[in-house]
Design a protein around this motif. Structure first.
Motif, PDB file in Angstrom:
ATOM      1  N   ALA A 263       0.833  -1.211   0.000  1.00 59.75           N
ATOM      2  CA  ALA A 263       0.000   0.000   0.000  1.00 59.75           C
ATOM      3  C   ALA A 263       0.867   1.259   0.000  1.00 59.75           C
ATOM      4  CB  ALA A 263      -0.937  -0.004   1.206  1.00 59.75           C
ATOM      5  N   ILE A 264       1.980   1.234   0.750  1.00 54.11           N
ATOM      6  CA  ILE A 264       2.902   2.377   0.769  1.00 54.11           C
ATOM      7  C   ILE A 264       3.479   2.610  -0.625  1.00 54.11           C
ATOM      8  CG2 ILE A 264       5.129   3.225   1.620  1.00 54.11           C
ATOM      9  CD1 ILE A 264       4.576   1.695   4.227  1.00 54.11           C
ATOM     10  N   ILE A 265       3.924   1.541  -1.261  1.00 48.66           N
ATOM     11  CA  ILE A 265       4.539   1.645  -2.590  1.00 48.66           C
ATOM     12  C   ILE A 265       3.543   2.225  -3.594  1.00 48.66           C
ATOM     13  CG2 ILE A 265       5.461   0.307  -4.519  1.00 48.66           C
ATOM     14  CD1 ILE A 265       6.698  -1.588  -2.403  1.00 48.66           C
ATOM     15  N   ALA A 266       2.296   1.752  -3.522  1.00 46.19           N
ATOM     16  CA  ALA A 266       1.275   2.254  -4.445  1.00 46.19           C
ATOM     17  C   ALA A 266       1.001   3.734  -4.198  1.00 46.19           C
ATOM     18  CB  ALA A 266      -0.011   1.440  -4.287  1.00 46.19           C
ATOM     19  N   SER A 267       0.867   4.115  -2.922  1.00 42.70           N
ATOM     20  CA  SER A 267       0.576   5.509  -2.583  1.00 42.70           C
ATOM     21  C   SER A 267       1.717   6.440  -2.989  1.00 42.70           C
ATOM     22  CB  SER A 267       0.309   5.621  -1.081  1.00 42.70           C
ATOM     23  OG  SER A 267       0.073   6.957  -0.708  1.00 42.70           O
ATOM     24  N   ARG A 268       2.935   6.016  -2.715  1.00 45.01           N
ATOM     25  CA  ARG A 268       4.084   6.857  -3.060  1.00 45.01           C
ATOM     26  C   ARG A 268       4.230   7.008  -4.568  1.00 45.01           C
ATOM     27  NH1 ARG A 268       8.969   5.126   1.168  1.00 45.01           N
ATOM     28  NH2 ARG A 268       8.048   6.114   3.027  1.00 45.01           N
ATOM     29  N   SER A 269       3.937   5.969  -5.301  1.00 48.01           N
ATOM     30  CA  SER A 269       4.027   6.052  -6.759  1.00 48.01           C
ATOM     31  C   SER A 269       3.026   7.058  -7.310  1.00 48.01           C
ATOM     32  CB  SER A 269       3.775   4.672  -7.384  1.00 48.01           C
ATOM     33  OG  SER A 269       4.773   3.758  -7.008  1.00 48.01           O
ATOM     34  N   ASN A 270       1.814   7.048  -6.740  1.00 53.81           N
ATOM     35  CA  ASN A 270       0.779   7.973  -7.218  1.00 53.81           C
ATOM     36  C   ASN A 270       1.039   9.410  -6.783  1.00 53.81           C
ATOM     37  OD1 ASN A 270      -0.979   6.364  -8.798  1.00 53.81           O
ATOM     38  ND2 ASN A 270      -1.831   5.434  -6.953  1.00 53.81           N
ATOM     39  N   HIS A 271       1.566   9.588  -5.566  1.00 54.43           N
ATOM     40  CA  HIS A 271       1.829  10.939  -5.066  1.00 54.43           C
ATOM     41  C   HIS A 271       3.204  11.463  -5.489  1.00 54.43           C
ATOM     42  CE1 HIS A 271      -1.505   9.900  -2.289  1.00 54.43           C
ATOM     43  NE2 HIS A 271      -1.708  11.197  -2.280  1.00 54.43           N
ATOM     44  N   ARG A 272       4.038  10.543  -5.996  1.00 53.41           N
ATOM     45  CA  ARG A 272       5.389  10.901  -6.428  1.00 53.41           C
ATOM     46  C   ARG A 272       6.154  11.604  -5.306  1.00 53.41           C
ATOM     47  NH1 ARG A 272       4.295  12.982 -12.676  1.00 53.41           N
ATOM     48  NH2 ARG A 272       3.324  11.022 -13.388  1.00 53.41           N
ATOM     49  N   SER A 273       6.010  11.011  -4.110  1.00 57.03           N
ATOM     50  CA  SER A 273       6.719  11.556  -2.954  1.00 57.03           C
ATOM     51  C   SER A 273       6.994  10.438  -1.959  1.00 57.03           C
ATOM     52  CB  SER A 273       5.897  12.656  -2.274  1.00 57.03           C
ATOM     53  OG  SER A 273       4.787  12.096  -1.602  1.00 57.03           O
ATOM     54  N   LEU A 274       8.014  10.637  -1.113  1.00 62.07           N
ATOM     55  CA  LEU A 274       8.355   9.663  -0.079  1.00 62.07           C
ATOM     56  C   LEU A 274       7.619  10.003   1.213  1.00 62.07           C
ATOM     57  CD1 LEU A 274      12.198   9.264  -0.703  1.00 62.07           C
ATOM     58  CD2 LEU A 274      10.338   7.768  -1.456  1.00 62.07           C
ATOM     59  N   MET A 275       6.291  10.058   1.138  1.00 63.45           N
ATOM     60  CA  MET A 275       5.459  10.413   2.282  1.00 63.45           C
ATOM     61  C   MET A 275       5.591   9.367   3.383  1.00 63.45           C
ATOM     62  SD  MET A 275       1.307  10.967   2.325  1.00 63.45           S
ATOM     63  CE  MET A 275       1.363  12.298   1.127  1.00 63.45           C
ATOM     64  N   PRO A 276       5.756   9.795   4.653  1.00 72.33           N
ATOM     65  CA  PRO A 276       5.757   8.834   5.763  1.00 72.33           C
ATOM     66  C   PRO A 276       4.424   8.092   5.814  1.00 72.33           C
ATOM     67  CG  PRO A 276       6.488  10.996   6.496  1.00 72.33           C
ATOM     68  CD  PRO A 276       5.945  11.180   5.124  1.00 72.33           C
ATOM     69  N   SER A 277       4.435   6.922   6.415  1.00 69.67           N
ATOM     70  CA  SER A 277       3.206   6.121   6.483  1.00 69.67           C
ATOM     71  C   SER A 277       2.980   5.637   7.908  1.00 69.67           C
ATOM     72  CB  SER A 277       3.304   4.906   5.543  1.00 69.67           C
ATOM     73  OG  SER A 277       2.124   4.126   5.599  1.00 69.67           O
ATOM     74  N   MET A 278       1.704   5.560   8.282  1.00 62.69           N
ATOM     75  CA  MET A 278       1.354   5.034   9.602  1.00 62.69           C
ATOM     76  C   MET A 278       0.272   3.981   9.485  1.00 62.69           C
ATOM     77  SD  MET A 278       0.370   6.920  13.179  1.00 62.69           S
ATOM     78  CE  MET A 278      -1.242   7.509  12.716  1.00 62.69           C
ATOM     79  N   LEU A 279       0.521   2.837  10.114  1.00 60.10           N
ATOM     80  CA  LEU A 279      -0.462   1.766  10.226  1.00 60.10           C
ATOM     81  C   LEU A 279      -1.107   1.869  11.601  1.00 60.10           C
ATOM     82  CD1 LEU A 279      -0.028  -1.983   9.319  1.00 60.10           C
ATOM     83  CD2 LEU A 279      -0.873  -1.321  11.556  1.00 60.10           C
ATOM     84  N   THR A 280      -2.431   1.963  11.633  1.00 64.07           N
ATOM     85  CA  THR A 280      -3.166   2.019  12.897  1.00 64.07           C
ATOM     86  C   THR A 280      -3.913   0.709  13.077  1.00 64.07           C
ATOM     87  OG1 THR A 280      -3.501   4.376  12.506  1.00 64.07           O
ATOM     88  CG2 THR A 280      -4.788   3.375  14.265  1.00 64.07           C
ATOM     89  N   GLN A 281      -3.861   0.152  14.266  1.00 62.60           N
ATOM     90  CA  GLN A 281      -4.492  -1.146  14.503  1.00 62.60           C
ATOM     91  C   GLN A 281      -5.131  -1.190  15.888  1.00 62.60           C
ATOM     92  OE1 GLN A 281      -1.868  -4.540  14.013  1.00 62.60           O
ATOM     93  NE2 GLN A 281      -3.542  -5.791  13.274  1.00 62.60           N
ATOM     94  N   MET A 282      -6.246  -1.911  15.970  1.00 61.64           N
ATOM     95  CA  MET A 282      -6.902  -2.156  17.254  1.00 61.64           C
ATOM     96  C   MET A 282      -6.361  -3.449  17.842  1.00 61.64           C
ATOM     97  SD  MET A 282      -9.037   0.376  17.522  1.00 61.64           S
ATOM     98  CE  MET A 282     -10.205  -0.108  18.779  1.00 61.64           C
ATOM     99  N   MET A 283      -6.216  -3.486  19.168  1.00 65.99           N
ATOM    100  CA  MET A 283      -5.691  -4.675  19.836  1.00 65.99           C
ATOM    101  C   MET A 283      -6.525  -5.001  21.075  1.00 65.99           C
ATOM    102  SD  MET A 283      -1.794  -5.387  21.153  1.00 65.99           S
ATOM    103  CE  MET A 283      -1.756  -3.926  22.182  1.00 65.99           C
ATOM    104  N   ASN A 284      -6.891  -6.254  21.200  1.00 67.40           N
ATOM    105  CA  ASN A 284      -7.591  -6.751  22.385  1.00 67.40           C
ATOM    106  C   ASN A 284      -6.621  -6.736  23.567  1.00 67.40           C
ATOM    107  OD1 ASN A 284      -8.884  -8.286  24.359  1.00 67.40           O
ATOM    108  ND2 ASN A 284      -9.599  -9.845  22.946  1.00 67.40           N
ATOM    109  N   ILE A 285      -6.993  -6.030  24.649  1.00 61.69           N
ATOM    110  CA  ILE A 285      -6.068  -5.903  25.785  1.00 61.69           C
ATOM    111  C   ILE A 285      -6.549  -6.654  27.028  1.00 61.69           C
ATOM    112  CG2 ILE A 285      -5.081  -3.714  25.016  1.00 61.69           C
ATOM    113  CD1 ILE A 285      -6.956  -2.309  27.003  1.00 61.69           C
ATOM    114  N   ARG A 286      -7.552  -7.521  26.886  1.00 62.86           N
ATOM    115  CA  ARG A 286      -8.079  -8.237  28.053  1.00 62.86           C
ATOM    116  C   ARG A 286      -6.984  -8.952  28.834  1.00 62.86           C
ATOM    117  NH1 ARG A 286     -11.987  -7.721  24.492  1.00 62.86           N
ATOM    118  NH2 ARG A 286     -14.184  -7.616  25.153  1.00 62.86           N
ATOM    119  N   GLU A 287      -6.130  -9.666  28.122  1.00 61.47           N
ATOM    120  CA  GLU A 287      -5.100 -10.454  28.792  1.00 61.47           C
ATOM    121  C   GLU A 287      -3.772  -9.711  28.899  1.00 61.47           C
ATOM    122  OE1 GLU A 287      -5.231 -14.795  27.752  1.00 61.47           O
ATOM    123  OE2 GLU A 287      -6.652 -14.068  26.252  1.00 61.47           O
TER     124      GLU A 287
END
Length: 443
Positions: A263-287
């Protein structure tokens, strides 16, 4: 073929026994207050399974099936009593046994027409229309739609309000409902009971001023594709993603990092820039907490973490290292501090930091939600286990939803990207080395 669904019945299902007076007010926990006002939409498909004894469920009659589902659902709501209530204010639910919507429908196609080549937009035919918009107008906290196919198969669409439930709670509710249905003919079936202690440890705030990190709606046209990572390919991917810092990546880490990289490679190719990337994720914290919550704890016991990369040359193993590091850091931060008043302070600070990053237009954002390791394929209501379980993606910016395959060893990914990014993403050679594009569910 144009799919047409006809609603043939609509009922209000109430708990089989009244909620005791002392339980009539259910307090949300602080983490519940952070959730968006959307529904979690799951669909479970059941084939007309000839391996089930016909004497147990004669000819799979729709009326017999529906009666069993409604009776067991009513019993389950008496155990999960907040789900049959109504929102009272921003800190509590009025457990007034008002009930949930139960719809029955018929569809003008065979189940194989859906499962042979699944498309995300098809799934909404098997969900109540009330939940499709970003801000649903219904006051119900759960909606169910049971749809019967011409072939004798069926789909059960279950929509649970995110105000009360995360993925683990939603799966626990479905599992308990299925066990209650089985218990109508087998007295030795143990039915799961939820545990309601979250608000006592992580109390809500009446003056609530935490802004949940905003995951922007996609600007312009988005495209959703389905990919399946089979067990043998995941094993090869894990080996490729391994490093001295993370010698044994998990299935989720390896698959998430590969999707993120492509996804980063595709986005950077379209924007023609080395934009930083962030992956956000939810995590179960019960245990993850000290002391831990039980696995059957009810509510939204999840936290959000963000992993970032500014690399100009994206390396798969480095993305895995970053994911692992951020997961461990958030667990360490939350483990002993998510308790009482301190919970509010730490959650406020973490969400402020994450919100600033997500709001930036100079960062490429991608959001992951994993349903893996939840026992949805064990949901047997009396006519066998589901042929396919999937989730309809929500209208967030670039959502990636991961589900287990039926055998429990593979991963199915619903990936939503901008039209421009998807045009490059779906041709990525490294992605196609490990993932199959939209294979039939029936194989």
């Amino acid at each position: 073929m144009e799919i047409k669904v006809e609603i043939i019945n609509r009922e209000l299902i109430k708990p089989s026994s009244p909620t005791p007076h002392h339980l009539r007010c259910f307090d949300l926990c602080l983490l519940d207050q952070l959730q968006p006002k959307v529904f979690i939409p799951l669909v479970l498909f059941y084939s007309n399974n000839s391996t089930v004894n016909p004497s147990d469920l004669p000819h799979f009659k729709a009326a017999d099936i529906s009666h069993r589902l409604k009776t067991s659902l009513s019993e389950t709501l008496s155990r999960f009593y907040p789900l049959a209530g109504r929102v009272k204010d921003n800190v509590s639910i009025e457990c007034n046994d008002a009930g949930i919507d139960y719809l029955e429908a018929r569809v003008n196609c065979s189940q194989s027409d859906i499962l042979e080549r699944p498309e995300q937009k098809m799934l909404y035919h098997f969900l109540p229309k009330e939940i499709v918009c970003p801000q649903p107008s219904t006051e119900r906290l759960v909606l169910v739609q049971v749809t019967f196919f011409d072939c004798g198969g069926m789909a059960i669409g279950v929509c649970v309000s995110h105000m009360l439930a995360d993925a683990a709670t939603t799966c626990m509710f479905i599992d308990s409902w299925a066990r209650a249905a089985l218990a109508t003919r087998a007295s030795d079936i143990a039915v799961l009971l939820p545990e309601f202690s979250a608000a006592s440890r992580i109390p809500p705030r009446i003056e609530f001023n935490i802004r949940s990190p905003s995951r922007r709606l996609g600007n312009g046209t988005t495209v959703t594709r389905r990919y399946v990572f089979h067990a043998s390919n995941i094993a090869a991917l894990k080996a490729k993603a391994a490093s001295t810092k993370v010698p044994q990546p998990t299935r989720i880490e390896a698959v998430s990092s590969l999707i993120w990289k492509c996804a980063i490679i595709a986005s950077r190719s379209n924007h023609r820039s080395l934009m930083p990337s962030m992956l956000t994720q939810m995590m179960n914290i019960r245990e993850k907490l000290v002391p831990p919550f039980p696995k059957n704890a009810f509510g939204n016991l999840v936290c959000t973490f963000g992993a970032q990369t500014t690399e100009s040359e994206i390396q798969l193993h480095n993305l895995v290292i970053e994911l692992r590091k951020r997961k461990e850091a958030i667990c360490e931060d939350y483990a002993t501090k998510l308790y009482g008043d301190e919970a509010f302070s730490i959650v406020s600070e973490k969400f402020k930091q994450l919100g600033n990053l997500l709001a930036s237009k100079d960062i490429h954002n991608i959001f992951f939600s994993s349903w893996c390791r939840n026992p949805l394929y064990d949901a047997d209501f009396g006519w066998g286990k589901p042929t396919w379980v999937t989730v309809a993606t929500m209208v967030l910016n670039n959502p990636i939803v991961l589900m287990d395959t039926r055998d429990g060893s593979g991963i199915e990914a619903w990936i939503t990207l901008s039209e421009e990014d998807m045009a490059l993403f779906e041709h990525d050679k490294e992605l196609l080395e490990f993932a199959s594009f939209n294979p039939s569910v029936l194989n």
